[in-house]
Design an enzyme around this catalytic site. Structure first.
Site, PDB file in Angstrom:
ATOM      1  N   ASP A  46     -12.363  -9.865  -0.668  1.00 57.48           N
ATOM      2  CA  ASP A  46     -13.652  -9.914   0.020  1.00 57.48           C
ATOM      3  C   ASP A  46     -14.582  -8.930  -0.687  1.00 57.48           C
ATOM      4  O   ASP A  46     -14.128  -7.990  -1.335  1.00 57.48           O
ATOM      5  CB  ASP A  46     -13.575  -9.669   1.540  1.00 57.48           C
ATOM      6  CG  ASP A  46     -12.806  -8.430   1.955  1.00 57.48           C
ATOM      7  OD1 ASP A  46     -12.695  -7.478   1.151  1.00 57.48           O
ATOM      8  OD2 ASP A  46     -12.318  -8.394   3.100  1.00 57.48           O
ATOM      9  N   GLU A 105       0.798  -1.231   0.000  1.00 58.82           N
ATOM     10  CA  GLU A 105       0.000   0.000   0.000  1.00 58.82           C
ATOM     11  C   GLU A 105       0.830   1.281   0.000  1.00 58.82           C
ATOM     12  O   GLU A 105       0.614   2.166   0.830  1.00 58.82           O
ATOM     13  CB  GLU A 105      -0.989  -0.025   1.183  1.00 58.82           C
ATOM     14  CG  GLU A 105      -1.900  -1.234   1.129  1.00 58.82           C
ATOM     15  CD  GLU A 105      -2.783  -1.416   2.357  1.00 58.82           C
ATOM     16  OE1 GLU A 105      -2.831  -0.510   3.202  1.00 58.82           O
ATOM     17  OE2 GLU A 105      -3.421  -2.481   2.455  1.00 58.82           O
ATOM     18  N   ASN A 120       2.007  -5.290  -3.127  1.00 53.67           N
ATOM     19  CA  ASN A 120       0.608  -5.586  -2.793  1.00 53.67           C
ATOM     20  C   ASN A 120      -0.155  -4.299  -2.492  1.00 53.67           C
ATOM     21  O   ASN A 120       0.322  -3.463  -1.717  1.00 53.67           O
ATOM     22  CB  ASN A 120       0.611  -6.499  -1.547  1.00 53.67           C
ATOM     23  CG  ASN A 120      -0.736  -7.081  -1.216  1.00 53.67           C
ATOM     24  OD1 ASN A 120      -1.420  -7.611  -2.094  1.00 53.67           O
ATOM     25  ND2 ASN A 120      -1.133  -7.004   0.045  1.00 53.67           N
ATOM     26  N   GLU A 173      -6.365 -10.487  -1.230  1.00 48.46           N
ATOM     27  CA  GLU A 173      -7.150 -10.207  -0.009  1.00 48.46           C
ATOM     28  C   GLU A 173      -8.638 -10.096  -0.349  1.00 48.46           C
ATOM     29  O   GLU A 173      -9.354  -9.242   0.176  1.00 48.46           O
ATOM     30  CB  GLU A 173      -6.656  -8.909   0.655  1.00 48.46           C
ATOM     31  CG  GLU A 173      -5.177  -8.936   0.998  1.00 48.46           C
ATOM     32  CD  GLU A 173      -4.693  -7.720   1.786  1.00 48.46           C
ATOM     33  OE1 GLU A 173      -5.540  -6.965   2.304  1.00 48.46           O
ATOM     34  OE2 GLU A 173      -3.468  -7.544   1.880  1.00 48.46           O
ATOM     35  N   HIS A 215     -10.332  -5.781  -2.192  1.00 49.65           N
ATOM     36  CA  HIS A 215     -11.357  -5.494  -1.175  1.00 49.65           C
ATOM     37  C   HIS A 215     -12.469  -4.754  -1.915  1.00 49.65           C
ATOM     38  O   HIS A 215     -12.356  -3.552  -2.185  1.00 49.65           O
ATOM     39  CB  HIS A 215     -10.786  -4.640  -0.043  1.00 49.65           C
ATOM     40  CG  HIS A 215      -9.780  -5.373   0.802  1.00 49.65           C
ATOM     41  ND1 HIS A 215     -10.138  -6.446   1.590  1.00 49.65           N
ATOM     42  CD2 HIS A 215      -8.452  -5.218   0.960  1.00 49.65           C
ATOM     43  CE1 HIS A 215      -9.064  -6.906   2.209  1.00 49.65           C
ATOM     44  NE2 HIS A 215      -8.023  -6.189   1.841  1.00 49.65           N
TER      45      HIS A 215
HETATM   46  O1  G3I Z   1      -4.519  -7.563  19.042  1.00 47.61           O
HETATM   47  C1  G3I Z   1      -5.242  -6.431  19.547  1.00 47.61           C
HETATM   48  C2  G3I Z   1      -5.943  -6.797  20.824  1.00 47.61           C
HETATM   49  O2  G3I Z   1      -4.980  -7.102  21.798  1.00 47.61           O
HETATM   50  C3  G3I Z   1      -6.824  -5.626  21.247  1.00 47.61           C
HETATM   51  O3  G3I Z   1      -7.586  -5.996  22.373  1.00 47.61           O
HETATM   52  C4  G3I Z   1      -7.780  -5.227  20.143  1.00 47.61           C
HETATM   53  C5  G3I Z   1      -8.614  -4.009  20.496  1.00 47.61           C
HETATM   54  O4  G3I Z   1      -9.025  -3.302  19.363  1.00 47.61           O
HETATM   55  O5  G3I Z   1      -7.028  -4.929  19.003  1.00 47.61           O
HETATM   56  C6  G3I Z   1      -6.265  -6.015  18.530  1.00 47.61           C
HETATM   57  O6  G3I Z   1      -5.571  -5.628  17.382  1.00 47.61           O
HETATM   58  C7  G3I Z   1      -6.340  -5.528  16.207  1.00 47.61           C
HETATM   59  C8  G3I Z   1      -5.678  -6.402  15.165  1.00 47.61           C
HETATM   60  O7  G3I Z   1      -6.348  -6.266  13.928  1.00 47.61           O
HETATM   61  C9  G3I Z   1      -5.691  -7.877  15.543  1.00 47.61           C
HETATM   62  O8  G3I Z   1      -6.994  -8.328  15.674  1.00 47.61           O
HETATM   63  C10 G3I Z   1      -6.372  -4.086  15.748  1.00 47.61           C
HETATM   64  O9  G3I Z   1      -7.112  -3.316  16.650  1.00 47.61           O
HETATM   65  C11 G3I Z   1      -6.998  -4.001  14.367  1.00 47.61           C
HETATM   66  O10 G3I Z   1      -6.851  -2.676  13.873  1.00 47.61           O
HETATM   67  C12 G3I Z   1      -6.290  -4.932  13.430  1.00 47.61           C
HETATM   68  O11 G3I Z   1      -6.954  -4.867  12.190  1.00 47.61           O
HETATM   69  C13 G3I Z   1      -6.276  -5.467  11.109  1.00 47.61           C
HETATM   70  C14 G3I Z   1      -5.989  -4.414  10.056  1.00 47.61           C
HETATM   71  O12 G3I Z   1      -5.399  -5.039   8.916  1.00 47.61           O
HETATM   72  C15 G3I Z   1      -5.049  -3.350  10.567  1.00 47.61           C
HETATM   73  O13 G3I Z   1      -4.825  -2.403   9.588  1.00 47.61           O
HETATM   74  C16 G3I Z   1      -7.193  -6.538  10.533  1.00 47.61           C
HETATM   75  O14 G3I Z   1      -7.332  -7.610  11.461  1.00 47.61           O
HETATM   76  C17 G3I Z   1      -6.630  -7.080   9.219  1.00 47.61           C
HETATM   77  O15 G3I Z   1      -7.575  -7.879   8.593  1.00 47.61           O
HETATM   78  C18 G3I Z   1      -6.296  -5.922   8.298  1.00 47.61           C
HETATM   79  O16 G3I Z   1      -5.720  -6.448   7.126  1.00 47.61           O
HETATM   80  C19 G3I Z   1      -5.355  -5.488   6.132  1.00 47.61           C
HETATM   81  C20 G3I Z   1      -4.133  -6.054   5.424  1.00 47.61           C
HETATM   82  O17 G3I Z   1      -3.130  -6.339   6.359  1.00 47.61           O
HETATM   83  C21 G3I Z   1      -3.632  -5.075   4.371  1.00 47.61           C
HETATM   84  N1  G3I Z   1      -4.699  -4.717   3.457  1.00 47.61           N
HETATM   85  C22 G3I Z   1      -5.935  -4.272   4.056  1.00 47.61           C
HETATM   86  C23 G3I Z   1      -6.445  -5.265   5.072  1.00 47.61           C
HETATM   87  C24 G3I Z   1      -7.768  -4.825   5.670  1.00 47.61           C
HETATM   88  O18 G3I Z   1      -7.636  -3.642   6.393  1.00 47.61           O
END
Ligand code: G3I
Length: 455
Positions: free
Chosen positions: A265, A157, A199, A263, A235
């Site tokens: 969806d 990105e 990516n 990715e 996405h």
């Molecule tokens: O692990 C912490 C946890 O300890 C805490 O309690 C909780 C509270 O919000 O947060 C948890 O972390 C989260 C993490 O995912 C793991 O679940 C973050 O808040 C959350 O922001 C994070 O989101 C991820 C996101 O990337 C971050 O930008 C998504 O799961 C993940 O699916 C998403 O994936 C991205 C790709 O890497 C890149 N392309 C876009 C895609 C979708 O956004």
């Protein structure tokens, strides 16, 4: 209120069921996504989260349907190097171990990204220092997994929507334009066997952003910067698959790189309904067909096993239901469409395991102040089943007032539903449904619990 349980079987429904049964082909076409994809020479993968691997239905679906795994968060910088030069791989190693035990390829995700980046990296202001830090990160992380991963998303990105200009990140600001090629060189040195990908999202069709990525890849190929592939994240939104996605895949392929849908969806406004699910099925079919049609498109990865754990509702309020399996691991219409686009047969094949199992899914079909209608769909796994049982757990103050296409028995708040008769046996991948009306005079219209099993 007295509970009335009514099983209804209409002649028209019976006739329809007979037509459906008669239409099920006795074919040897693959019955799972990974088998069908393998027959086309591509992988079919999913993002997975290590903290869900202990959930039986999650892991059973992951192992049955997918032959490639992308750790959803566990290889990102904030997790692998939370403080400077202090590396940790616990959750990522578990992913790789699981994938290896199942014969799945692994996509490393991701080495250089502005998000989920620890604050100490953001604070660096010297080009030399940040270049050293970036190279050290790549050398350690890609080096740790050297020989274990098939692909790396090296840089993620780096471009902006609309203009296709570079995104203003600490890497862009402090190192400059060449940070991307330096990242690819470091990744090649750390793991010469992995395919190295750029990516990004919103580069699925032709637009200013994908044009900018195209120009970069063209430049890298001309100058010998080690890039092997481009990841189109995909996405997408229901009804909005770019019409030129196949042409866009082809133009990247023509540069001499492989292409992956990394990715995928396709989200919708929730709750889903049959029209939205049908459109989503068409959309998944379009994306899958576009990849299958281009020889250099070597894989499709969906961004999650089940709608239950998708990132979408957390980021886009009121949207979701973007994946192939619903919250209860039931196959959605998009699953069948994807499988068909891969040359598989939703009603056929041996399914590669899971004989005799069923999954079930609940959909609310109508609601009013003091009640609602629901539908449960039971789907056979890789093997045929001769019968099934679904168990609804009603909430406080709720009565099942009517139930059709099934035979209910009540015991307190538990309603056990057996087939009506004609919808008892299911071919591999085939489904049966029953519907019901719930009265909730107190206004408690929350969804009942649902479980299902064979016989
Ligand atoms: O692990 C912490 C946890 O300890 C805490 O309690 C909780 C509270 O919000 O947060 C948890 O972390 C989260 C993490 O995912 C793991 O679940 C973050 O808040 C959350 O922001 C994070 O989101 C991820 C996101 O990337 C971050 O930008 C998504 O799961 C993940 O699916 C998403 O994936 C991205 C790709 O890497 C890149 N392309 C876009 C895609 C979708 O956004």
């Amino acid at each position: 209120m007295r509970r009335a349980l009514i099983a209804v079987l209409g002649a028209a429904t019976l006739f329809l069921a007979m037509l459906v049964a008669a239409a099920l082909p006795a074919s040897a076409a693959p019955g799972t996504l990974k088998e069908a994809a393998a027959a086309k020479g591509i992988v079919f993968g999913t993002a997975a989260a290590q903290n869900h691997l202990g959930e039986a239905a999650y892991t059973e679906t992951l192992n049955r349907e997918f032959n490639q795994l992308t750790p959803e968060n566990e290889m990102k910088w904030e997790t692998t190097e939370p403080s400077r030069n202090s590396f940790g791989y616990g959750a990522a190693d578990q992913h790789v171990g699981h994938a290896r035990s199942q014969g799945m390829a692994v996509r490393g995700h991701t080495l250089v990204w502005h998000s989920q980046l620890p604050g100490w990296v953001e604070d660096i202001s010297s080009r030399t220092e940040l270049l050293d830090v970036m190279r050290n990160h790549i050398s350690n992380v890609a080096g740790h997994f050297r020989g274990d991963l098939e692909y790396w998303d090296v840089v993620n990105e780096a471009f902006l929507d609309g203009s296709g200009a570079r995104r203003d990140t600490v890497f862009q600001r402090v190192i400059g334009d060449d940070y991307i090629e330096e990242a690819f060189r470091a990744a090649r040195a750390a793991d010469p066997g992995a395919e190295l990908c750029y990516n990004d999202y919103n580069i699925d069709g032709r637009n200013a952003k994908s044009d900018a990525v195209y120009a970069m890849v063209q430049d890298f190929k001309r100058r010998g910067v080690p890039i092997d592939c481009v990841g189109l994240q995909a996405h997408l939104i229901v009804g909005s698959v770019p019409g030129d996605i196949q042409a866009n895949i082809q133009r990247f392929a023509d540069l001499g790189v492989k292409v992956y849908i990394t990715e995928l969806d396709i989200r919708m406004q929730t709750p889903p309904d049959s029209a939205k699910l049908a459109q989503q099925a068409d959309d998944y079919r379009a994306v899958t067909s576009a990849c299958v049609a281009v020889a250099a498109c070597k894989g499709i990865t969906v961004w999650g096993v089940t709608d239950k754990y998708s990132w979408v509702p957390d980021v886009f309020e009121g949207e979701g239901a973007a994946l192939l399996f619903d919250d209860d691991y039931g196959k959605k219409p998009a699953y069948d469409a994807t499988l068909e686009a891969l040359g598989g047969d939703p009603g056929g094949g041996d399914g590669g395991g899971g004989d005799g199992s069923v999954t079930c899914a609940y959909t609310r079909t109508a609601q009013w102040g003091t009640g609602f209608n629901g539908r449960v769909t039971i789907t056979a796994g890789g093997g045929s089943v001769s019968s099934w049982t679904a168990v609804l757990t009603m909430n406080s103050g709720q009565d099942v007032a009517a139930l059709w296409n099934g035979r209910p028995t009540e015991n307190g708040s538990t309603v056990t539903v057996k087939p009506a008769g004609w919808n008892s046996s299911l071919a591999p991948g085939a489904s049966a449904s029953f519907g019901f009306t719930v009265n909730a005079p107190d206004g408690n219209v929350s969804d009942p619990g649902l479980a299902c099993d064979t016989p």
